[in-house]
Design a protein around this motif. Structure first.
Motif, PDB file in Angstrom:
ATOM      1  N   PHE B 149       0.858  -1.104  -0.067  1.00 21.36           N
ATOM      2  CA  PHE B 149       0.052  -0.038   0.158  1.00 21.36           C
ATOM      3  C   PHE B 149       0.899   1.107  -0.105  1.00 21.36           C
ATOM      4  O   PHE B 149       0.629   2.085  -0.816  1.00 21.36           O
ATOM      5  N   ALA B 150       1.955   1.160   0.841  1.00 13.72           N
ATOM      6  CA  ALA B 150       2.955   2.392   0.952  1.00 13.72           C
ATOM      7  C   ALA B 150       3.551   2.825  -0.581  1.00 13.72           C
ATOM      8  O   ALA B 150       3.736   3.657  -1.190  1.00 13.72           O
ATOM      9  N   TRP B 153       1.383   4.151  -3.316  1.00 13.07           N
ATOM     10  CA  TRP B 153       1.335   5.697  -3.187  1.00 13.07           C
ATOM     11  C   TRP B 153       2.639   6.471  -3.799  1.00 13.07           C
ATOM     12  O   TRP B 153       2.618   7.375  -4.463  1.00 13.07           O
ATOM     13  N   PRO B 238       5.756   1.990   6.633  1.00 16.16           N
ATOM     14  CA  PRO B 238       4.620   2.143   5.578  1.00 16.16           C
ATOM     15  C   PRO B 238       3.704   3.239   5.944  1.00 16.16           C
ATOM     16  O   PRO B 238       3.141   3.694   4.821  1.00 16.16           O
ATOM     17  N   SER B 242       3.020   6.197   3.306  1.00 18.66           N
ATOM     18  CA  SER B 242       1.643   5.928   2.813  1.00 18.66           C
ATOM     19  C   SER B 242       1.051   7.675   3.098  1.00 18.66           C
ATOM     20  O   SER B 242       0.604   8.424   1.982  1.00 18.66           O
ATOM     21  N   ALA B 246       0.895   9.778  -0.399  1.00 20.87           N
ATOM     22  CA  ALA B 246      -0.487  10.043  -0.822  1.00 20.87           C
ATOM     23  C   ALA B 246      -0.720  11.358  -0.743  1.00 20.87           C
ATOM     24  O   ALA B 246      -1.412  11.970  -1.650  1.00 20.87           O
TER      25      ALA B 246
END
Lengths: 312, 258
Positions: B149-150, B153, B238, B242, B246
């Motif tokens: 997820f990190a 982005w 992370p 993120s 983000a």
């Protein structure tokens, strides 16, 4: 008035790419922005489609301000940019359904609209094939269809026929004519004088971000200059004699030494042609070719930029 | 908000459509980490001495590296859409603008869940096992997905930043030294001192060390604050990445028209 801009300005760094554009486009008409690369055509389209913020001036699309009411503008707008902006892996139908859903038509309505558009643009047979297998003309038509998912009141076409063969170009022209007949207002950018001539009722010529000329295609051509008559000689030695002959008939003559060519602007096309051929024949000058033509875009721009320099 | 979610899902469906139409792309994407696993496990692994066996040491590392490589595919997708004008088309539609990014994120996370599942099965086949119970193992999987997820982005931000093909190629090359500068393939203690310091603080190292702990796979003792707080770091790194990327990506996205 479905598109209206006043004093629209945009800079990139130090360069002013659009410098005070005033424009108005009526429903059911094609307005062409004509100009060479870098004239500011795409910048104007990007501002009108809310992709780019203007640095000065105002613009409304379908009555909504592009800066203050971008969401409303997007609801009334169709955009067809220079690249076929569709998903290459998906089929034509999947693309149109996706854009329809993203335009908030609802899935069922989006499917129905996709079917209508596939029918309208002759893509039914290819509807489920990956777009990467489409020809250039088919891609362009799909791109046009994608711009029409919302049945927009305003359609922005940015050089829609660049890179197409003559057949593909005709397909796009036909589609645009049909749309305009249905009441859509179209702003079309092009580098081709012929395209503006074929489609537009109004033309704005842009050069270095400024309006160089505007009017109907006929008025513009009349103001820009008359038709050209080119005479290509067999023998370079005849150039002075041919120049004299053209001067007598048309009152002007430009000599191009490289091409063994003499060019004159003429008013009464056919009379001038007959007269010149007879005069050359009488003088015993052998001619390889005689061409009667409209001014090229190059000549139009040379003329316009030349007169702008004189004015300033 | 509901439109943001619905539009995101529509954008996600576009990717699922890609899987359906080009299943081979998906298979090749899954085969690559398996190939890497077999190469390191059986070709190079014999030369690497790790207590507890190299396959069990390597496997959590391979999982984390696969998550980190996801950065490339995210970035490629994003920059291709910008280049081909698809992003402009989306931005000219009356859709939720943020949905373009959220849809991308959802599609990539789904792909990673599938990829991770396939890799876990491959691991079981070549002899990797969990030793600390299913709860801990799931926590390990969650940490791996958090790392993905990190990097997602990071990928979106870089894809919006570098629009040309050159940017993608540069990142594809640079991601290799980045993942190798970690404990994924060899214990950090085998590296020269200055590399040890760099590797100890690599986010990949934290996730690898933490998943090894949670799976009960062999770890090689390392010292220092970073080594003693791997689970904490595997969460904090992370989350920080993120939040930072983000924010950068959303700001970049909002400023495309400036």
């Amino acid at each position: 008035m479905t598109i209206r801009t006043t004093g629209l300005t945009r800079r990139y760094g130090e360069t002013t790419v659009l410098d005070g554009l005033d424009l108005s486009v009526d429903a059911g008409t094609v307005h062409s922005l004509l100009g060479p690369n870098g004239a500011g055509k795409t910048t104007a389209v990007r501002i009108l489609s809310t992709l780019l913020d203007p640095h000065g001036g105002t613009a409304t699309v379908a009555g909504f301000d592009v800066v203050r009411e971008p969401a409303q503008v997007r609801r009334h707008l169709g955009l067809v940019g220079q690249h076929a902006a569709v998903d290459e892996i998906l089929g034509g139908r999947d693309n149109l359904v996706m854009f329809g859903r993203l335009s908030h038509l609802g899935t069922r309505h989006a499917r129905r609209r996709a079917d209508e558009l596939l029918e309208q643009f002759g893509l039914v047979d290819a509807a489920d094939r990956a777009v990467s297998t489409y020809s250039g003309g088919m891609r362009r038509r799909l791109d046009l269809a994608a711009g029409l998912v919302l049945d927009p009141t305003v359609l922005l076409l940015d050089e829609p026929t660049t890179g197409l063969d003559p057949g593909g170009r005709r397909e796009v022209w036909q589609a645009v004519r049909a749309l305009v007949a249905g009441g859509t207002a179209v702003l079309l950018t092009t580098q081709y004088l012929e395209e503006a001539d074929q489609l537009a009722s109004q033309v704005t010529v842009l050069n270095h971000g400024r309006v160089a000329a505007e009017g109907t295609p006929d008025a513009l051509k009349a103001s820009i200059g008359q038709d050209r008559l080119d005479v290509v000689l067999r023998d370079e030695a005849d150039l002075p004699a041919a120049q004299t002959a053209l001067l007598t008939v048309a009152g002007n003559a430009d000599v191009d030494l490289d091409g063994r060519r003499v060019t004159a602007t003429v008013t009464d096309r056919v009379a001038a042609l007959t007269h010149v051929v007879r005069t050359l024949d009488d003088a015993g000058i052998v001619v390889d070719d005689v061409i009667l033509r409209r001014p090229t875009l190059d000549e139009v721009f040379l003329h316009l930029t030349g007169s702008m320099k004189e004015a300033s | 908000m509901t439109w943001a979610l619905r539009d995101s899902w529509t954008v996600t469906l576009r990717d699922l459509g890609h899987w359906r139409r080009q299943p081979w792309d998906l298979v090749i994407g899954l085969a690559f980490p398996i190939l890497l696993l077999l190469m390191f496990g059986f070709l190079l692994g014999g030369a690497i001495e790790v207590p507890g066996g190299y396959i069990e040491f390597l496997f959590p590392g391979m999982l984390a590296v696969t998550m980190a490589f996801g950065l490339e595919s995210t970035m490629t997708y994003v920059s291709q859409d910008v280049q081909r004008g698809v992003t402009d088309r989306f931005r000219s539609l009356p859709m939720s603008r943020i949905a373009v990014l959220l849809g991308r994120a959802t599609a990539d996370m789904l792909a990673s869940v599938v990829g991770l599942a396939v890799l876990l099965v491959a691991g079981l086949v070549i002899g990797w096992r969990i030793h600390e119970g299913i709860g801990n193992a799931l926590a390990g999987v969650a940490l791996l997905l958090l790392l993905r997820f990190a990097f997602l982005w990071v990928g979106i931000y870089l894809g919006l930043l570098f629009r040309g093909q050159g940017g993608v190629v540069a990142v594809q090359i640079l991601v290799w030294p980045f993942v190798f500068l970690s404990n994924a393939f060899v214990p950090i203690s085998t590296m020269p001192g200055w590399l040890q310091a760099l590797s100890a603080w690599n986010p990949v190292t934290a996730t690898v060390a933490a998943t090894r702990e949670l799976f009960g796979n062999p770890t090689v003792a390392a010292s220092g604050w970073a080594a003693e707080n791997v689970v904490l770091l595997a969460v904090v790194w992370p989350v920080v990445l993120s939040v930072v990327f983000a924010t950068l990506a959303v700001r970049r996205w909002a400023r495309l028209g400036r």
